[in-house]
Design an enzyme around this catalytic site. Structure first.
Site, PDB file in Angstrom:
ATOM      1  N   PRO A  57      48.327  43.629  40.057  1.00  0.00           N
ATOM      2  CA  PRO A  57      48.194  42.669  41.146  1.00  0.00           C
ATOM      3  C   PRO A  57      48.934  41.361  40.838  1.00  0.00           C
ATOM      4  CG  PRO A  57      46.039  43.415  40.342  1.00  0.00           C
ATOM      5  CD  PRO A  57      47.061  43.805  39.317  1.00  0.00           C
ATOM      6  N   HIS A  69      46.710  45.781  35.044  1.00  0.00           N
ATOM      7  CA  HIS A  69      45.333  45.954  35.500  1.00  0.00           C
ATOM      8  C   HIS A  69      44.405  46.702  34.533  1.00  0.00           C
ATOM      9  CE1 HIS A  69      42.228  45.955  38.408  1.00  0.00           C
ATOM     10  NE2 HIS A  69      42.948  46.072  39.497  1.00  0.00           N
ATOM     11  N   SER A  94      40.323  44.805  48.804  1.00  0.00           N
ATOM     12  CA  SER A  94      39.544  44.169  47.759  1.00  0.00           C
ATOM     13  C   SER A  94      39.319  42.704  48.075  1.00  0.00           C
ATOM     14  CB  SER A  94      40.316  44.312  46.443  1.00  0.00           C
ATOM     15  OG  SER A  94      39.553  43.840  45.382  1.00  0.00           O
ATOM     16  N   TYR A 146      44.359  54.386  35.321  1.00  0.00           N
ATOM     17  CA  TYR A 146      45.424  53.566  34.743  1.00  0.00           C
ATOM     18  C   TYR A 146      46.334  54.332  33.773  1.00  0.00           C
ATOM     19  CZ  TYR A 146      42.652  49.928  36.895  1.00  0.00           C
ATOM     20  OH  TYR A 146      41.978  49.176  37.816  1.00  0.00           O
TER      21      TYR A 146
HETATM   22  N1  COA Z   1      23.479  35.500  55.952  1.00  0.00           N
HETATM   23  C1  COA Z   1      23.924  34.366  55.396  1.00  0.00           C
HETATM   24  N2  COA Z   1      24.689  34.357  54.267  1.00  0.00           N
HETATM   25  C2  COA Z   1      24.996  35.541  53.700  1.00  0.00           C
HETATM   26  C3  COA Z   1      24.563  36.763  54.247  1.00  0.00           C
HETATM   27  C4  COA Z   1      23.757  36.714  55.426  1.00  0.00           C
HETATM   28  N3  COA Z   1      23.298  37.808  55.999  1.00  0.00           N
HETATM   29  N4  COA Z   1      25.009  37.759  53.482  1.00  0.00           N
HETATM   30  C5  COA Z   1      25.709  37.197  52.485  1.00  0.00           C
HETATM   31  N5  COA Z   1      25.695  35.851  52.598  1.00  0.00           N
HETATM   32  C6  COA Z   1      26.290  34.858  51.698  1.00  0.00           C
HETATM   33  C7  COA Z   1      26.015  35.203  50.255  1.00  0.00           C
HETATM   34  O1  COA Z   1      24.806  34.663  49.828  1.00  0.00           O
HETATM   35  C8  COA Z   1      27.215  34.585  49.543  1.00  0.00           C
HETATM   36  O2  COA Z   1      27.003  33.188  49.429  1.00  0.00           O
HETATM   37  P1  COA Z   1      27.897  32.228  48.435  1.00  0.00           P
HETATM   38  O3  COA Z   1      29.219  32.016  49.110  1.00  0.00           O
HETATM   39  O4  COA Z   1      27.095  30.991  48.391  1.00  0.00           O
HETATM   40  O5  COA Z   1      27.996  32.954  47.149  1.00  0.00           O
HETATM   41  C9  COA Z   1      28.331  34.768  50.545  1.00  0.00           C
HETATM   42  O6  COA Z   1      27.694  34.917  51.819  1.00  0.00           O
HETATM   43  C10 COA Z   1      29.210  35.959  50.250  1.00  0.00           C
HETATM   44  O7  COA Z   1      28.472  37.147  50.332  1.00  0.00           O
HETATM   45  P2  COA Z   1      29.119  38.508  50.865  1.00  0.00           P
HETATM   46  O8  COA Z   1      30.212  38.183  51.780  1.00  0.00           O
HETATM   47  O9  COA Z   1      28.047  39.395  51.388  1.00  0.00           O
HETATM   48  O10 COA Z   1      29.821  39.144  49.634  1.00  0.00           O
HETATM   49  P3  COA Z   1      29.530  39.130  48.079  1.00  0.00           P
HETATM   50  O11 COA Z   1      29.867  37.812  47.532  1.00  0.00           O
HETATM   51  O12 COA Z   1      28.185  39.697  47.837  1.00  0.00           O
HETATM   52  O13 COA Z   1      30.652  40.131  47.607  1.00  0.00           O
HETATM   53  C11 COA Z   1      31.592  42.221  46.994  1.00  0.00           C
HETATM   54  C12 COA Z   1      30.707  41.481  48.004  1.00  0.00           C
HETATM   55  C13 COA Z   1      31.690  43.664  47.371  1.00  0.00           C
HETATM   56  C14 COA Z   1      32.995  41.623  47.043  1.00  0.00           C
HETATM   57  C15 COA Z   1      30.959  42.037  45.587  1.00  0.00           C
HETATM   58  O14 COA Z   1      29.722  42.691  45.536  1.00  0.00           O
HETATM   59  C16 COA Z   1      31.785  42.614  44.486  1.00  0.00           C
HETATM   60  O15 COA Z   1      31.582  43.736  44.080  1.00  0.00           O
HETATM   61  N6  COA Z   1      32.761  41.828  43.952  1.00  0.00           N
HETATM   62  C17 COA Z   1      33.689  42.255  42.971  1.00  0.00           C
HETATM   63  C18 COA Z   1      34.879  42.890  43.632  1.00  0.00           C
HETATM   64  C19 COA Z   1      35.981  43.095  42.660  1.00  0.00           C
HETATM   65  O16 COA Z   1      35.759  43.371  41.499  1.00  0.00           O
HETATM   66  N7  COA Z   1      37.214  42.912  43.160  1.00  0.00           N
HETATM   67  C20 COA Z   1      38.372  42.976  42.363  1.00  0.00           C
HETATM   68  C21 COA Z   1      38.677  44.319  41.888  1.00  0.00           C
HETATM   69  S1  COA Z   1      39.985  44.223  40.748  1.00  0.00           S
HETATM   70  C1  HC5 Z   2      43.895  39.369  41.458  1.00  0.00           C
HETATM   71  C2  HC5 Z   2      43.476  40.396  42.438  1.00  0.00           C
HETATM   72  C3  HC5 Z   2      43.163  41.685  41.827  1.00  0.00           C
HETATM   73  C4  HC5 Z   2      42.619  42.725  42.763  1.00  0.00           C
HETATM   74  C5  HC5 Z   2      42.822  44.057  42.185  1.00  0.00           C
HETATM   75  C6  HC5 Z   2      41.971  45.147  42.738  1.00  0.00           C
HETATM   76  O1  HC5 Z   2      41.243  44.991  43.663  1.00  0.00           O
HETATM   77  O2  HC5 Z   2      42.088  46.308  42.128  1.00  0.00           O
HETATM   78  C7  HC5 Z   2      41.270  47.419  42.507  1.00  0.00           C
HETATM   79  C8  HC5 Z   2      40.474  47.824  41.289  1.00  0.00           C
HETATM   80  C9  HC5 Z   2      39.408  48.806  41.533  1.00  0.00           C
HETATM   81  O3  HC5 Z   2      39.061  49.529  40.603  1.00  0.00           O
HETATM   82  O4  HC5 Z   2      38.886  48.896  42.640  1.00  0.00           O
HETATM   83  C10 HC5 Z   2      42.180  48.545  42.916  1.00  0.00           C
HETATM   84  N1  HC5 Z   2      42.883  48.402  44.201  1.00  0.00           N
HETATM   85  C11 HC5 Z   2      43.912  47.387  44.128  1.00  0.00           C
HETATM   86  C12 HC5 Z   2      43.523  49.695  44.466  1.00  0.00           C
HETATM   87  C13 HC5 Z   2      41.965  48.090  45.314  1.00  0.00           C
END
Ligand code: COA
Ligand code: HC5
Length: 635
Positions: A130, A352, A563, A117
């Protein structure tokens, strides 16, 4: 927090320091310690580990397999062996990194903040901040706009009360409690440009700010949102204040001072110094920076067809539509800006650096629940002072900087290729019914879509949360894997039996889920390799070959930057690509549909957002068909 990955840990409960799985060992926090709950919780979070060196190097070579040639891979294997050998450079750097991990609260977070950043010089607009499109509201005029804005402000203040009292429920991922620090950084914060490196300041450390900023027709106002007894203004009171602001900002020929914040960071840093030479300007800028958040009351934009509406709105949230429209009606360095149009459109854009998407989305979900539920509190009409207009003296130099910023921004806006897709065929429920992770399912479908267009996979980034660790941010899930490539090549091969395709799909989905588990436990490779590289820059005179190798450049050239940001609210998030010839793909999977945004740059002849969105839709449908039509997949 149901729906999505973040659950709530029961009230007043916490985890033992090193417990990661299963099911969160709980330790009650005495209610009398309520004000210190956050601090107490944070102390118990585990520290981010430094993964074993050999593990990362082995996984690095594996991650390269689908994206570099056999020849390149052989060359890289030798470089990696040299790096890893007993008493070699790799081991020295690893030891330094482990020392750093012992001495700091989180060996990565400061480095990451700088690299991802504050030292990243491209404009925050499109390249970093975003946008979120919120569900369209049922109002069509100025009164409706202001009423909704008042309610929304009140909802944010309601959420702020939980932050201030430290009563926010602790979130959990896979049963493990998460670091809550980011929640304390999203209000009363602002990024400040610097010539080599920006800074980000949170103003709650000293006297907590009690005002927000409103911008309308490019004119900024300071609005105090608390009464003298510390209670927040009611919706009615806020509404009246907004009306006053509206009426005193009707002139539309004002200089869009906020457009300066859209510049390349070095340019903006220069312009910033020119701007704040003037005392009045400096004071106005400070007022914006210190405010709790900003509300942008946007001018109407031309109507578009229903088909184009979502994509158009996403562009509005990302960049404001250009200098002719609402791009000057922002202060892009402000951490949180809610955007409210006159025709019921609303959304937000956020800077961000202080936080990931999920805390922003949690705030937004709360605000929406609040807006839909809370009854209107009628309040006695004690006259409130007129909100202060923030003055700017526009010297010829500043005027010139504004004109240049307008031109550059307009070029960026023209270059933005964006397509939003509400995928209606199915949502998370279908993948779950197939006992597959919905996230992995979507990622593998995206691999298929990309492969069908380009005939080869590319380095693919998916954000993984590191918030299980104290001050954790993100690591990378590499979605292009040996298994995903095996599936996507088989999928359109008529020689392959469906049964075999399903087996390969299952393996690819499982491999993705396994990578996810590894990443959220701090055992992924991207941040570790970055750490070793930064350590080399600190410790050594020469950068080790592993970081100068073509494979390394290919591995970090993310043509797909993706993401998942799950929300309760049926909203759509978007961000720009991270390379000139790449895509940004963001998705919010709901139970029965999925909201996607796809972005690219028009200047790149090889990319096309609508095309990728179309192929993605088709890939999802085809993968479902494959599963439904192949009987044993139901076993
Ligand atoms: N069978 C049935 N259900 C399953 C399954 C399977 N094999 N695997 C997963 N599921 C279910 C989970 O229990 C969960 O249930 P819920 O909807 O009741 O919570 C749902 O399906 C979603 O799971 P999944 O799709 O595997 O993803 P997750 O929720 O574990 O998310 C990530 C995965 C990578 C997105 C998460 O670990 C993460 O890191 N999130 C943050 C990302 C982030 O910060 N993004 C923004 C960046 S700025
Ligand atoms: C409101 C939606 C925000 C999503 C932002 C996001 O996923 O940012 C990522 C942050 C990180 O460290 O992985 C970076 N990315 C946009 C480049 C995927």
């Amino acid at each position: 927090m149901k729906n999505g990955c973040l659950d709530e840990v029961p009230e007043g409960r916490n985890c033992k320091p090193t417990s990661l799985k299963p099911g969160c060992l709980v330790r009650p926090i005495a209610p009398t310690k309520l004000p210190g709950r956050y601090v107490a919780h944070q102390k118990f979070l585990p520290r981010l580990p430094v993964p074993p060196l050999q593990q990362t190097l082995d996984r690095y070579l594996l991650a390269l397999k689908p994206i570099v040639s056999q020849e390149e891979l052989e060359g890289t294997k030798q470089i990696v062996e040299e790096f890893a050998k007993q008493g070699g450079v790799g081991q020295r750097l690893q030891a330094s990194l482990e020392r750093r991990a012992r001495k700091t609260e989180n060996w990565l977070s400061d480095w990451w903040l700088k690299i991802a950043y504050l030292e990243y010089r491209l404009p925050v607009v499109i390249h970093s901040s975003p946008g979120v499109v919120l569900p369209k509201q049922d109002y069509h005029d100025r009164q409706g706009q202001l009423r909704f804005a008042a309610k929304l402000i009140s909802g944010i203040l309601d959420f702020k009360t939980m932050i201030d009292n430290e009563t926010l429920p602790v979130e959990a991922l896979g049963g493990n409690p998460l670091c809550m620090n980011q929640y304390y950084q999203i209000l009363s914060s602002c990024r400040i440009p610097g010539s080599k490196r920006d800074s980000v300041v949170n103003y709650t450390q000293t006297k907590k700010p009690t005002h927000i900023t409103i911008v309308h027709n490019f004119q900024f106002f300071e609005l105090f949102v608390y009464n003298s007894d510390g209670s927040p203004l009611t919706v009615d009171q806020i509404y009246i204040q907004l009306e006053k602001i509206w009426h005193s900002s009707l002139q539309t020929n004002k200089e869009p001072i906020g457009i300066l914040t859209t510049g390349h960071r070095n340019t903006w840093a220069n312009d910033y110094n020119t701007l704040i030479k003037d005392k009045v300007n400096k004071e106005s800028v400070k007022c914006i920076q210190k405010s709790i958040f900003t509300i942008c009351l946007d001018a109407p934009v031309p109507k578009v067809s229903d088909e184009l509406y979502m994509s158009h709105m996403a562009a509005q949230m990302l960049h404001g539509g250009g200098s002719r429209w609402n791009s000057g009606n922002r202060w892009f360095d402000k951490t949180l800006q809610f955007i409210i149009g006159e025709d019921g459109t609303c959304g937000l854009v956020y800077e961000h650096s202080p936080a990931e998407g999920p805390p922003i989305v949690a705030l937004m979900d709360h605000v929406f629940e609040y807006c839909n539920s809370s009854a209107l509190v009628r309040s006695p009409m004690i006259p409130l002072p007129m909100p202060r207009k923030l003055r700017f003296n526009i010297t010829p130099d500043i005027k010139r900087d504004i004109e240049k910023a307008k031109q550059n921004l307009n070029m960026m806006v023209r270059d933005m290729d964006i397509k939003c897709l509400v995928f209606q065929h199915f949502g998370k429920d279908f993948s779950k019914s197939q006992k597959m992770s919905p996230d992995a399912f979507i990622q593998i479908a995206l691999q298929l879509a990309y492969y069908r267009i380009y005939g080869e996979p590319c380095a693919t980034y998916e954000s993984a949360s590191l918030r299980m660790f104290h001050l954790g941010r993100t690591d990378t899930i590499r979605s292009a894997s040996v298994e995903s490539l095996a599936f996507v090549t088989a999928m359109d091969n008529p020689q392959q039996q469906n049964q075999e395709k399903v087996t390969l799909l299952t393996k690819a989905v499982q491999a993705h889920r396994a990578y996810t588990d590894m990443a959220i436990r701090g055992q992924a490779i991207d941040r570790h390799l970055l750490g070793l590289k930064l350590q080399a820059i600190e410790d050594l005179v020469r950068i080790p070959e592993i970081f100068m190798d073509t494979s390394y450049a290919v591995a970090f050239h993310f043509n797909l930057s993706t993401s998942q940001v799950p929300a309760k609210t049926d909203c759509l998030m978007c961000f720009g690509p991270v390379v000139p010839d790449g895509y940004g793909v963001c998705y919010n999977p709901m139970d029965d549909h999925i909201n996607f945004s796809v972005t690219a740059f028009n200047s790149c002849a090889e990319t096309n957002a609508a095309k990728l969105a179309h192929y993605l839709e088709q890939a999802l449908v085809d993968v479902k068909e494959l599963l439904v039509q192949t009987p044993s997949s139901k076993l």
